[in-house]
Design a protein around this motif. Structure first.
Motif, PDB file in Angstrom:
ATOM      1  N   ASP A  79      -1.580   8.828   5.979  1.00 22.21           N
ATOM      2  CA  ASP A  79      -1.414   8.109   4.724  1.00 22.21           C
ATOM      3  C   ASP A  79      -0.222   7.174   4.918  1.00 22.21           C
ATOM      4  OD1 ASP A  79      -1.434   7.425   2.052  1.00 22.21           O
ATOM      5  OD2 ASP A  79      -0.211   9.160   1.467  1.00 22.21           O
ATOM      6  N   ILE A  80      -0.496   5.913   5.215  1.00 26.47           N
ATOM      7  CA  ILE A  80       0.570   4.997   5.646  1.00 26.47           C
ATOM      8  C   ILE A  80       0.955   4.030   4.535  1.00 26.47           C
ATOM      9  CG2 ILE A  80       1.150   3.127   7.260  1.00 26.47           C
ATOM     10  CD1 ILE A  80      -0.453   4.574   9.373  1.00 26.47           C
ATOM     11  N   ASP A 136      -4.849  -3.330   7.445  1.00 25.09           N
ATOM     12  CA  ASP A 136      -6.058  -2.913   8.175  1.00 25.09           C
ATOM     13  C   ASP A 136      -5.766  -1.682   9.039  1.00 25.09           C
ATOM     14  OD1 ASP A 136      -7.390  -4.982   7.014  1.00 25.09           O
ATOM     15  OD2 ASP A 136      -7.430  -6.273   8.796  1.00 25.09           O
ATOM     16  N   ALA A 137      -4.605  -1.707   9.688  1.00 23.38           N
ATOM     17  CA  ALA A 137      -4.242  -0.570  10.548  1.00 23.38           C
ATOM     18  C   ALA A 137      -4.027   0.681   9.701  1.00 23.38           C
ATOM     19  CB  ALA A 137      -2.983  -0.900  11.354  1.00 23.38           C
ATOM     20  N   ALA A 138      -3.419   0.514   8.534  1.00 24.01           N
ATOM     21  CA  ALA A 138      -3.192   1.664   7.650  1.00 24.01           C
ATOM     22  C   ALA A 138      -4.532   2.243   7.191  1.00 24.01           C
ATOM     23  CB  ALA A 138      -2.352   1.231   6.441  1.00 24.01           C
ATOM     24  N   ARG A 184       0.873  -1.172   0.000  1.00 21.41           N
ATOM     25  CA  ARG A 184       0.000   0.000   0.000  1.00 21.41           C
ATOM     26  C   ARG A 184       0.905   1.215   0.000  1.00 21.41           C
ATOM     27  NH1 ARG A 184      -5.000   1.827   2.995  1.00 21.41           N
ATOM     28  NH2 ARG A 184      -4.651   4.050   3.239  1.00 21.41           N
ATOM     29  N   PRO A 185       0.774   2.082  -0.964  1.00 20.24           N
ATOM     30  CA  PRO A 185       1.640   3.259  -0.970  1.00 20.24           C
ATOM     31  C   PRO A 185       1.136   4.316   0.010  1.00 20.24           C
ATOM     32  CG  PRO A 185       0.236   3.246  -2.918  1.00 20.24           C
ATOM     33  CD  PRO A 185      -0.128   2.026  -2.126  1.00 20.24           C
ATOM     34  N   GLY A 186       2.052   5.104   0.540  1.00 15.73           N
ATOM     35  CA  GLY A 186       1.662   6.151   1.486  1.00 15.73           C
ATOM     36  C   GLY A 186       2.839   7.044   1.776  1.00 15.73           C
TER      37      GLY A 186
END
Lengths: 330, 373
Positions: free
Chosen positions: A228-229, A217-219, A198-200
């Protein structure tokens, strides 16, 4: 068509056996039964008892036997039934699997794969839920690989079987029944390339295997705070993709490592040390980790207390020295 | 020649009641009932074995001396076990594989491995010293018994490939107590692998005597529990060893399944140069075994049989001296320590992390070398 991780692993074994006659699969209950998790389902039917076979119940013997077969031209893929049941094989792994290439200056290589279902979260009774990856990652000469997605289960297992070095292939039991609609086969870059799951831009989560869905899920939950993680899925603990981690943390300035294994002297500790050393001047906060507790892995009634949870991850995110949260989502 | 224990079923699996023996301690031929049904090996083979045993003993003595001179990090002597060391190799063909332990360097030399390469590990290098594929000899195994499943897997794999190949795996009395001994024998029997397990029972595992190692009637008796045919033999009687091991290899090669052979012998020296042997055994016990010296027994027998002349004995001594003369100056040269080499074979390709560490170590070494100049 929907594929589970178990089916993807099974397809990877099948495709590898079709592609190369020297690939053999053996272990406890892998034949007619198809393995206790059915990863070797119907391989004995298709390839015969010479290519996929049951052995005596003896993990050290299975591993030593595989070494001998690999010395004479085969590519064994052996199954340890559960993480904790692989311990009797540890001497073979530590003293021989990891070292034979080095001891013989490359004259003997061991292109073998040791598959180990690992980790908790499936309500297993004692001795069925250990995260033993640190033990193997600590042994020079081994590669240690662990998928977090159905697609990677296929492609990483194929790459592991093709690899000239011995690979400990750790399968997160909790994700065995995770699903994907992607058609197989899929091939990813070879071993040692991490993936941005997942980009962030605000924080880097570094995770692997069973902890990747927790990180994702946490992101997702953190977007409520405007964060934005980025989530990095390591895929391979050895070789480790330092460059991917470094590039991400240099961008975000903050890093949390998430791992289900015991915290003390674990993979997460190594990752934290590397990040603080390599990214020190980019860091806005201490590098933190969310890992398993330093107690024996607990029984089903207690395991939710042990496992890194979204809440526990978010609590640690709160400790990342924010002057004020970006709160962009609001 | 067919092993007399070919009959399957529990009774056929059992070893002879007492160790097979062809020679008395004085080198006279024993009565037929001590031969266990085995055939006397051809005299010319025994003469060759004698020659190799003489060379082996000189090599062993030289290696012990080199340790005292600081040229070897350690040396586990096999003095007194030359009959086992040589016969265990003499019965193999070039295509067969040998799986030795750290005490089997004489076997390596008998196999034709360069003595300096054979001592590479004990000299302190990071690798086994020789090419195991070219020599069909696995690296000497230090964690006892752990190499036995490798021999089984390799032999099974070879049979699967249709190769005519037997694996000969050496292990000691102590090694038979390890779990891998059990697992290897069990796998060998279940997978019908062409392996001969040769137990050199030299009666000590460092300081622990055989009586604390096993309560079995003999170590050979362990075979029956796995369905493996077994035999026991006087390990200081080269004639009996050649008879039993030739039959074992031939039988295993013919597809009759694995075999376990126990050779009763004695470790004449300490465990290694670093072992105070007088703490745990009497000199009188050692003296008894001097009487059973395998070399003297074989020499007496062959001389009396007219198969060994003074010239043959001199030729063997000469060959042994030549070997020692060849190896000594090479052993007296300090081995080259190449820091980068340590990183070459950890993986097929070094990881990025290993390259960093290699560069660090090489830079340190270069700096030191610069200071020395």
């Amino acid at each position: 068509m929907t594929t589970t991780m178990v089916q993807a692993l099974n397809t990877a074994l099948r495709d590898a056996m079709r592609a190369d006659e020297s690939v053999v699969v053996f272990g406890e209950d892998v034949g007619v039964l198809g393995g206790v998790f059915r990863v070797t389902d119907s391989l004995a039917d298709e390839f015969g008892a010479d290519r996929c076979f049951d052995t005596p119940l003896a993990e050290s013997g299975i591993t030593g036997f595989a070494i001998g077969m690999a010395m004479r031209g085969f590519r064994p893929v052996i199954e340890m039934q559960f993480d904790s049941f692989a311990y009797p094989a540890f001497e073979q792994v530590a003293s021989h699997v990891a070292k034979l290439r080095n001891r013989t200056r490359g004259a003997l290589e061991l292109p073998m794969v040791i598959r180990i279902p690992y980790g908790g979260g499936i309500g297993g009774v004692e001795h069925h839920s250990d995260s033993s990856e640190s033990h193997y990652a600590h042994l020079p000469g081994l590669k240690v690989v662990t998928p977090a997605t159905v697609e990677d289960a296929y492609s990483l297992l194929r790459s592991s079987i093709d690899d000239p070095d011995p690979v400990v292939f750790m399968e997160p039991k909790k994700l065995y029944w995770s699903k994907s609609d992607t058609a197989l086969p899929v091939r990813a870059p070879g071993l040692g390339a991490a993936r941005i799951a997942r980009p962030g831009g605000d924080v880097t989560f570094v995770a692997y295997g069973p902890s990747v869905p927790v990180a994702l899920d946490a992101a997702e939950a953190a977007t409520e705070q405007g964060l934005d993680i980025e989530v990095i899925d390591l895929r391979s603990l050895v070789p480790l993709d330092d460059a991917a981690i470094e590039a991400s943390v240099n961008r975000t300035g903050r890093c949390v490592v998430i791992s289900e294994a015991h915290s003390f002297a674990g993979i997460a500790a190594e990752l934290v040390a590397r990040v603080q050393q390599r990214c020190f001047y980019s860091l806005q906060a201490p590098v933190l980790r969310v890992a398993g507790l330093d107690i024996p892995y607990p029984p089903p009634l207690y395991e939710h207390l042990y496992l890194p949870s979204v809440d526990r991850v978010l609590d640690v995110v709160d400790q990342l020295e924010w002057d004020e949260l970006p709160n962009r989502a609001v | 020649m067919v092993a007399p224990t070919d009959e399957r079923g529990p009774r056929g699996l059992l070893p002879s009641v007492s160790p097979v023996r062809f020679l008395t301690v004085d080198g006279e031929l024993t009565e037929l009932d001590e031969h266990g049904g085995y055939q006397l090996p051809p005299a010319e083979r025994l003469a060759t074995v004698y020659h190799q045993m003489v060379v082996g003993r000189h090599f062993d003595t030289e290696a012990t001396n080199l340790t005292k001179l600081g040229r070897l990090a350690v040396y586990p002597s096999s003095r007194g076990q030359e009959a086992c060391q040589v016969a265990g190799v003499a019965v193999l063909g070039a295509q067969d594989w040998l799986f030795p332990t750290y005490r089997d360097t004489v076997a390596l030399v008998t196999r034709g491995i360069d003595p300096v390469e054979a001592l590479g590990l004990l000299r302190g290098d990071w690798h086994c010293g020789y090419d195991p594929v070219a020599t069909r000899t696995a690296p000497q195994c230090t964690p006892l018994g752990t190499h036995l499943p490798h021999a089984v897997g390799l032999a099974y794999a070879a049979r699967r490939r249709g190769e005519d190949l037997v694996a000969m795996a050496f292990v000691g009395d102590g090694g038979t107590s390890e779990g891998d001994f059990h697992e290897a024998l069990n796998f060998a029997a279940v997978f019908d692998a062409p392996v001969v397990f040769l137990v050199q029972n030299n009666r000590y595992a460092i300081s622990v005597p055989l009586s604390r190692q096993s309560a079995a009637p003999s170590l050979a008796h362990k075979g029956i529990g796995y369905g493996i045919r077994s035999e026991q033999v006087d390990g200081n009687d080269a004639v009996a060893l050649m008879a039993v091991l030739s039959a074992a290899v031939e039988s295993v090669r013919s597809g009759a399944g694995p075999m376990l052979v126990e050779a009763h012998t004695y470790r004449m020296e300490a465990h290694t140069n670093a072992d105070p042997v007088d703490r745990y055994r009497d000199a009188s016990e050692v003296a008894e075994w001097v009487e059973r010296d395998p070399l003297r027994r074989l020499e007496r027998y062959l001389r009396a049989a007219g198969e060994l002349s003074d010239a043959d004995v001199q030729a063997a001594e000469h060959a042994a001296e030549e070997l020692v003369t060849w190896m000594r100056p090479r052993m007296n040269v300090d081995p080259v320590v190449d820091p980068a080499a340590m990183f070459e074979h950890v993986y097929a390709e070094p990881t990025a992390q290993l390259i960093d560490q290699r560069d660090m170590v090489v830079a340190e070494a270069d700096l030191l070398a610069g200071e020395d100049r």
